[in-house]
Design a protein around this motif. Structure first.
Motif, PDB file in Angstrom:
ATOM      1  N   LEU A 115      -2.120   3.839  -2.373  1.00 34.74           N
ATOM      2  CA  LEU A 115      -3.489   3.590  -2.436  1.00 34.74           C
ATOM      3  C   LEU A 115      -3.888   2.447  -2.871  1.00 34.74           C
ATOM      4  O   LEU A 115      -4.843   1.707  -2.387  1.00 34.74           O
ATOM      5  N   GLY A 116      -2.956   1.710  -3.917  1.00 41.49           N
ATOM      6  CA  GLY A 116      -3.088   0.005  -4.227  1.00 41.49           C
ATOM      7  C   GLY A 116      -3.071  -0.756  -3.126  1.00 41.49           C
ATOM      8  O   GLY A 116      -3.900  -1.875  -2.806  1.00 41.49           O
ATOM      9  N   SER A 117      -2.110  -0.613  -1.972  1.00 35.26           N
ATOM     10  CA  SER A 117      -2.226  -1.229  -0.874  1.00 35.26           C
ATOM     11  C   SER A 117      -3.313  -1.316  -0.118  1.00 35.26           C
ATOM     12  O   SER A 117      -3.923  -2.212   0.358  1.00 35.26           O
ATOM     13  N   LEU A 118      -3.931  -0.148   0.109  1.00 30.39           N
ATOM     14  CA  LEU A 118      -5.121   0.125   1.096  1.00 30.39           C
ATOM     15  C   LEU A 118      -6.189  -0.812   0.294  1.00 30.39           C
ATOM     16  O   LEU A 118      -7.442  -1.436   0.721  1.00 30.39           O
ATOM     17  N   ASP A 119      -6.301  -0.688  -1.149  1.00 34.18           N
ATOM     18  CA  ASP A 119      -7.264  -0.912  -2.052  1.00 34.18           C
ATOM     19  C   ASP A 119      -7.214  -2.488  -1.849  1.00 34.18           C
ATOM     20  O   ASP A 119      -8.430  -3.422  -1.784  1.00 34.18           O
ATOM     21  N   VAL A 120      -6.147  -3.227  -1.917  1.00 36.20           N
ATOM     22  CA  VAL A 120      -5.909  -4.727  -1.652  1.00 36.20           C
ATOM     23  C   VAL A 120      -6.382  -5.236  -0.430  1.00 36.20           C
ATOM     24  O   VAL A 120      -7.225  -6.290  -0.096  1.00 36.20           O
ATOM     25  N   LEU A 121      -5.978  -4.316   0.833  1.00 34.69           N
ATOM     26  CA  LEU A 121      -6.221  -4.961   2.141  1.00 34.69           C
ATOM     27  C   LEU A 121      -8.068  -4.522   2.380  1.00 34.69           C
ATOM     28  O   LEU A 121      -8.419  -5.513   3.136  1.00 34.69           O
ATOM     29  N   SER A 122      -8.318  -3.778   1.689  1.00 31.75           N
ATOM     30  CA  SER A 122      -9.773  -3.496   2.051  1.00 31.75           C
ATOM     31  C   SER A 122     -10.624  -4.185   0.939  1.00 31.75           C
ATOM     32  O   SER A 122     -11.958  -4.229   1.089  1.00 31.75           O
ATOM     33  N   LYS A 123     -10.152  -5.182   0.157  1.00 31.84           N
ATOM     34  CA  LYS A 123     -10.590  -5.904  -0.682  1.00 31.84           C
ATOM     35  C   LYS A 123     -11.533  -5.104  -1.824  1.00 31.84           C
ATOM     36  O   LYS A 123     -12.700  -5.435  -2.110  1.00 31.84           O
ATOM     37  N   GLY A 124     -11.123  -4.147  -2.225  1.00 29.49           N
ATOM     38  CA  GLY A 124     -11.612  -3.287  -3.364  1.00 29.49           C
ATOM     39  C   GLY A 124     -12.406  -2.194  -2.672  1.00 29.49           C
ATOM     40  O   GLY A 124     -13.507  -1.895  -3.381  1.00 29.49           O
ATOM     41  N   ARG A 125     -11.913  -1.253  -1.777  1.00 29.62           N
ATOM     42  CA  ARG A 125     -13.209  -0.234  -1.221  1.00 29.62           C
ATOM     43  C   ARG A 125     -12.575   0.898  -1.049  1.00 29.62           C
ATOM     44  O   ARG A 125     -13.143   1.879  -0.605  1.00 29.62           O
ATOM     45  N   VAL A 126     -11.596   1.394  -1.875  1.00 29.48           N
ATOM     46  CA  VAL A 126     -10.791   2.541  -1.659  1.00 29.48           C
ATOM     47  C   VAL A 126     -11.411   3.422  -2.960  1.00 29.48           C
ATOM     48  O   VAL A 126     -11.478   3.309  -3.866  1.00 29.48           O
ATOM     49  N   ALA A 127     -11.276   4.716  -2.550  1.00 32.78           N
ATOM     50  CA  ALA A 127     -11.421   5.963  -3.698  1.00 32.78           C
ATOM     51  C   ALA A 127     -10.434   7.011  -3.063  1.00 32.78           C
ATOM     52  O   ALA A 127      -9.857   7.166  -2.221  1.00 32.78           O
ATOM     53  N   TRP A 128      -9.989   7.431  -4.382  1.00 36.12           N
ATOM     54  CA  TRP A 128      -9.117   8.501  -4.174  1.00 36.12           C
ATOM     55  C   TRP A 128      -9.695  10.042  -4.814  1.00 36.12           C
ATOM     56  O   TRP A 128     -10.308  10.007  -5.625  1.00 36.12           O
ATOM     57  N   ASN A 129      -9.774  10.746  -3.652  1.00 32.25           N
ATOM     58  CA  ASN A 129     -10.285  12.105  -4.099  1.00 32.25           C
ATOM     59  C   ASN A 129      -9.221  13.045  -4.562  1.00 32.25           C
ATOM     60  O   ASN A 129      -8.180  13.446  -3.781  1.00 32.25           O
ATOM     61  N   SER A 212      -6.064  -5.430  -7.060  1.00 37.39           N
ATOM     62  CA  SER A 212      -7.087  -5.391  -5.979  1.00 37.39           C
ATOM     63  C   SER A 212      -8.216  -5.832  -6.728  1.00 37.39           C
ATOM     64  O   SER A 212      -8.177  -6.137  -8.024  1.00 37.39           O
ATOM     65  N   PRO A 213      -9.138  -6.404  -5.868  1.00 39.17           N
ATOM     66  CA  PRO A 213     -10.450  -7.062  -6.489  1.00 39.17           C
ATOM     67  C   PRO A 213     -11.377  -5.874  -7.272  1.00 39.17           C
ATOM     68  O   PRO A 213     -12.029  -6.406  -8.349  1.00 39.17           O
ATOM     69  N   GLN A 214     -11.070  -4.603  -7.058  1.00 35.88           N
ATOM     70  CA  GLN A 214     -11.690  -3.605  -8.185  1.00 35.88           C
ATOM     71  C   GLN A 214     -10.727  -2.969  -9.304  1.00 35.88           C
ATOM     72  O   GLN A 214     -11.241  -2.020  -9.960  1.00 35.88           O
ATOM     73  N   GLY A 215      -9.410  -3.773  -9.168  1.00 34.36           N
ATOM     74  CA  GLY A 215      -8.465  -3.180 -10.307  1.00 34.36           C
ATOM     75  C   GLY A 215      -7.855  -1.916  -9.697  1.00 34.36           C
ATOM     76  O   GLY A 215      -6.524  -2.156 -10.066  1.00 34.36           O
ATOM     77  N   ARG A 216      -8.491  -0.965  -9.540  1.00 31.98           N
ATOM     78  CA  ARG A 216      -7.931   0.175  -9.108  1.00 31.98           C
ATOM     79  C   ARG A 216      -8.628   0.986  -8.314  1.00 31.98           C
ATOM     80  O   ARG A 216      -9.882   0.757  -8.316  1.00 31.98           O
ATOM     81  N   PRO A 217      -8.516   1.853  -7.482  1.00 34.16           N
ATOM     82  CA  PRO A 217      -9.211   2.949  -6.710  1.00 34.16           C
ATOM     83  C   PRO A 217     -10.451   3.603  -7.422  1.00 34.16           C
ATOM     84  O   PRO A 217      -9.878   3.924  -8.528  1.00 34.16           O
ATOM     85  N   VAL A 218     -11.538   3.949  -6.810  1.00 33.51           N
ATOM     86  CA  VAL A 218     -12.446   4.825  -7.676  1.00 33.51           C
ATOM     87  C   VAL A 218     -11.854   6.318  -7.528  1.00 33.51           C
ATOM     88  O   VAL A 218     -11.253   6.542  -6.536  1.00 33.51           O
ATOM     89  N   ILE A 219     -11.937   6.763  -8.599  1.00 30.67           N
ATOM     90  CA  ILE A 219     -11.639   8.346  -8.568  1.00 30.67           C
ATOM     91  C   ILE A 219     -12.889   9.073  -8.409  1.00 30.67           C
ATOM     92  O   ILE A 219     -13.731   9.182  -9.016  1.00 30.67           O
ATOM     93  N   MET A 220     -12.337   9.996  -7.455  1.00 27.47           N
ATOM     94  CA  MET A 220     -13.394  11.253  -6.882  1.00 27.47           C
ATOM     95  C   MET A 220     -12.747  12.559  -7.256  1.00 27.47           C
ATOM     96  O   MET A 220     -11.413  12.623  -7.530  1.00 27.47           O
ATOM     97  N   GLN A 221     -13.467  13.547  -7.513  1.00 35.34           N
ATOM     98  CA  GLN A 221     -12.926  14.836  -7.912  1.00 35.34           C
ATOM     99  C   GLN A 221     -13.923  15.590  -7.560  1.00 35.34           C
ATOM    100  O   GLN A 221     -15.094  15.585  -7.041  1.00 35.34           O
ATOM    101  N   ALA A 222     -13.529  17.299  -7.525  1.00 34.52           N
ATOM    102  CA  ALA A 222     -14.467  18.211  -7.065  1.00 34.52           C
ATOM    103  C   ALA A 222     -14.219  19.476  -7.760  1.00 34.52           C
ATOM    104  O   ALA A 222     -14.693  20.477  -7.123  1.00 34.52           O
ATOM    105  N   GLY A 223     -13.557  19.365  -8.705  1.00 37.19           N
ATOM    106  CA  GLY A 223     -13.175  20.647  -9.461  1.00 37.19           C
ATOM    107  C   GLY A 223     -14.342  21.322 -10.113  1.00 37.19           C
ATOM    108  O   GLY A 223     -15.190  20.552 -10.849  1.00 37.19           O
ATOM    109  N   ALA A 224     -14.611  22.634  -9.996  1.00 40.61           N
ATOM    110  CA  ALA A 224     -15.635  23.231 -10.451  1.00 40.61           C
ATOM    111  C   ALA A 224     -15.410  24.233 -11.771  1.00 40.61           C
ATOM    112  O   ALA A 224     -16.534  24.679 -12.443  1.00 40.61           O
ATOM    113  N   SER A 225     -14.248  24.454 -11.963  1.00 38.20           N
ATOM    114  CA  SER A 225     -13.735  25.252 -13.058  1.00 38.20           C
ATOM    115  C   SER A 225     -13.843  24.566 -14.143  1.00 38.20           C
ATOM    116  O   SER A 225     -14.189  23.368 -14.211  1.00 38.20           O
ATOM    117  N   ASP A 226     -13.730  25.237 -15.481  1.00 37.47           N
ATOM    118  CA  ASP A 226     -13.921  24.480 -16.859  1.00 37.47           C
ATOM    119  C   ASP A 226     -12.961  23.637 -16.831  1.00 37.47           C
ATOM    120  O   ASP A 226     -13.239  22.434 -17.431  1.00 37.47           O
TER     121      ASP A 226
END
Length: 432
Positions: A115-129, A212-226
Motif C-alpha cells: 500500500l505504501g508503494s502505491l501511495d508513493v507512485l500515485s503521489k498520495g491518493r491511496v485508500a485502504w478499505n 508518501s505525500p499524504q504520510g500513509r493511506p487513507v483508512i476506510m472501513q465498513a463494519g456495522a457491529s458494535d
C-alpha cells in the motif's frame, strides 16, 4: 458532500441483474482500457475516489457451491485490484484509489509495503478499505480452517493498523540527498526501526518504502457491529455505510461521531458515506421505466445467493429462524441489519427482503435525485455517498455529466479538486 465509486473487477456491482442490460459492457472486464476509462470518467466527475470491493475467493455458500455465481454473474473479482489500481493511477492526477485488503490473512509488513508503494507512485491518493473478512471460505484459501471469533479478528486488526502506522512512520520526509559530487544519496538519520510488538504480532522494520505525500493511506472501513463501530471510531477516515432509511442512517451517523468524540477525534476526521445506486431519466416516468426494466433482469436465484453470501448462511436450506445460529463467526452484521431495516420500513417478509436485495436506490431526474441526496446530507444522515453502478460504465457517465452539475449548482459539491492528496480532498488540509 463527498462521493466515492464502488467498483468490482467483475460483472456485477450492487444490482445483480444490471450486467444483462444491453448497454452494460461485459466483454472488457479483463482489459486495462476498462479501468483506465472509468478512472477518467470519475475524475471528470470530481469524485473523491473509488474503491474496489473484493473477496479472496469465490462465494460457494449458496447450495454448497459457486455454480450460481459463475453461471448467473454474481459479485466476482476476476482480477486483484492491486494490479488494476496502478493502471488507473497512471491516467489520473486527483482521483483517490482504494483497495480492500484483510487484516486476518495478510502480514502487517506486506500490507504496509504494497500500500505504501502505491501511495508513493500515485503521489498520495491511496485508500485502504480495511476488512477482517467474513467467510470461512476465505480463511481456507489462506490455510486456516475457519475464521477466528469476530472480537479476536478486530483485536488483531487493531494491532495490524498499529504496526502498519509504525512502519509508515519509519521514514521522515526529505531522506534523499542525491548529491553526486559528495557521493551522498540519502540521510540515514531520517529513517528508524518500527520495533512494534503486540499481543498477536510483531514487526521490526523499517520499511524500504519512502514516505508518501499524504504520510500513509487513507483508512476506510465498513463494519456495522458494535465492535466494528468502535474500530471505525478509532481508525476510519471514510466509512462505507449501508443503512436503509433516513432514521437508520442518522442513528448510525450520530453513534459513530459520538464514539469518535470519546476518542478525541473531530467529526470532520471521518466521512460517513452511505451506499447508493441511482437510476436517472429525462423525466420521472422515464427513470421509473428504466428502473423497472433493470429490476426485471434480476435473477431470483442469484439474488438469494447474494443474500446468502452476505449472511454467510445458505438461505436455500435455512429460513429466517435459523440464520442467527447458522452464522457462527461468519457473515456481515451490516447485511443482517439492512434486511431488518428493509422489513420494518417497507413491511416486507424476511423471504421478500432477501430475494429483493437491500441496495438503497434513488430513481428520478437528476434534479430529483440531487434533491434527495441534498436532504440526507443536510439532515446529517451522511457526509456523502458510495455510489454503486447499475449499467456499467453508463451509470457513472450519467452521474458525471448530469447529476454532479445539479449538486454543484446547490453549492454542496466541489467544482475543482482543492487538495493534492486523497486525505486533503476527503478530510481537509494535510496533517503535520
Amino acid at each position: 458532500m463527498h462521493l466515492l465509486a464502488y467498483l468490482k473487477t467483475g460483472p456485477t456491482g450492487m444490482h445483480v441483474g444490471a450486467w444483462r442490460h444491453p448497454a452494460s459492457r461485459i466483454d472488457d472486464i479483463l482489459e486495462p482500457s476498462r479501468y483506465e476509462h472509468i478512472a477518467r470518467v470519475l475524475e471528470a466527475g470530481r469524485f473523491d475516489g473509488c474503491f474496489f470491493a473484493d473477496l479472496f475467493g469465490l462465494y460457494d455458500i449458496h447450495k454448497g457451491g459457486f455454480d450460481t455465481y459463475i453461471e448467473r454473474g454474481g459479485q466476482i473479482s476476476f482480477l486483484d485490484p492491486m494490479v488494476v489500481l496502478p493502471l488507473m493511477a497512471r491516467v489520473t492526477e486527483h482521483l483517490g484509489l482504494g483497495a480492500t485488503l484483510s487484516t486476518s490473512f495478510h502480514a502487517a509488513y506486506h500490507l504496509a509495503r504494497v500500500l505504501g508503494s502505491l501511495d508513493v507512485l500515485s503521489k498520495g491518493r491511496v485508500a485502504w478499505n480495511v476488512v477482517t473478512s467474513a467467510t470461512d471460505l476465505e480463511a481456507q484459501n489462506f490455510g486456516i480452517g475457519a475464521l477466528p471469533p469476530k472480537e479476536l479478528r478486530y483485536d488483531i486488526a487493531d494491532e495490524v493498523l498499529e504496526a502498519c502506522c509504525a512502519l509508515w512512520d519509519c521514514w521522515d520526509d526529505e531522506v534523499f540527498v542525491l548529491d553526486k559530487a559528495s557521493g551522498i544519496f540519502g540521510d540515514p538519520r531520517r529513517i528508524r526501526y518500527a520495533n512494534y510488538v503486540g499481543k498477536h504480532l510483531r514487526t521490526r522494520g523499517p520499511l524500504s518504502i519512502p514516505r508518501s505525500p499524504q504520510g500513509r493511506p487513507v483508512i476506510m472501513q465498513a463494519g456495522a457491529s458494535d465492535r466494528g463501530r468502535d474500530f471505525a471510531a478509532r481508525w476510519a477516515e471514510a466509512i462505507f455505510a449501508a443503512q436503509h432509511g433516513q432514521a437508520a442512517m442518522k442513528q448510525f451517523y450520530d453513534d459513530v461521531k459520538t464514539r469518535m468524540a470519546t476518542r478525541g477525534r473531530a467529526p470532520e476526521e471521518c466521512q460517513i458515506l452511505q451506499q447508493l445506486t441511482v437510476v436517472l431519466g429525462e423525466t420521472e416516468s422515464i427513470a421509473r421505466e428504466k428502473a423497472d426494466y433493470l429490476d426485471s433482469l434480476v435473477d431470483p436465484e442469484l439474488a438469494l445467493a447474494a443474500s446468502s453470501s452476505g449472511l454467510a448462511v445458505d438461505l436455500a436450506k435455512v429460513g429466517e429462524a435459523g440464520v442467527a445460529g447458522a452464522r457462527g463467526n461468519q457473515g456481515m452484521d451490516g447485511t443482517q441489519q439492512r434486511i431488518e431495516q428493509l422489513m420494518q420500513n417497507e413491511g416486507l417478509t424476511f423471504d421478500q427482503a432477501v430475494r429483493r436485495g437491500t441496495r438503497f436506490t434513488l430513481v428520478g431526474t437528476p434534479a430529483m435525485v440531487a434533491d434527495r441526496m441534498h436532504a440526507l446530507f443536510a439532515a446529517e444522515a451522511c457526509d456523502g455517498f458510495v455510489v454503486a453502478p447499475t449499467v456499467f460504465p453508463g451509470t457513472f457517465e450519467e452521474i458525471a455529466t448530469a447529476l454532479v452539475p445539479e449538486l454543484q449548482k446547490r453549492g454542496i459539491f466541489r467544482k475543482e479538486y482543492s487538495g493534492r492528496t486523497l486525505r486533503e480532498n476527503l478530510c481537509g488540509p494535510a496533517r503535520s
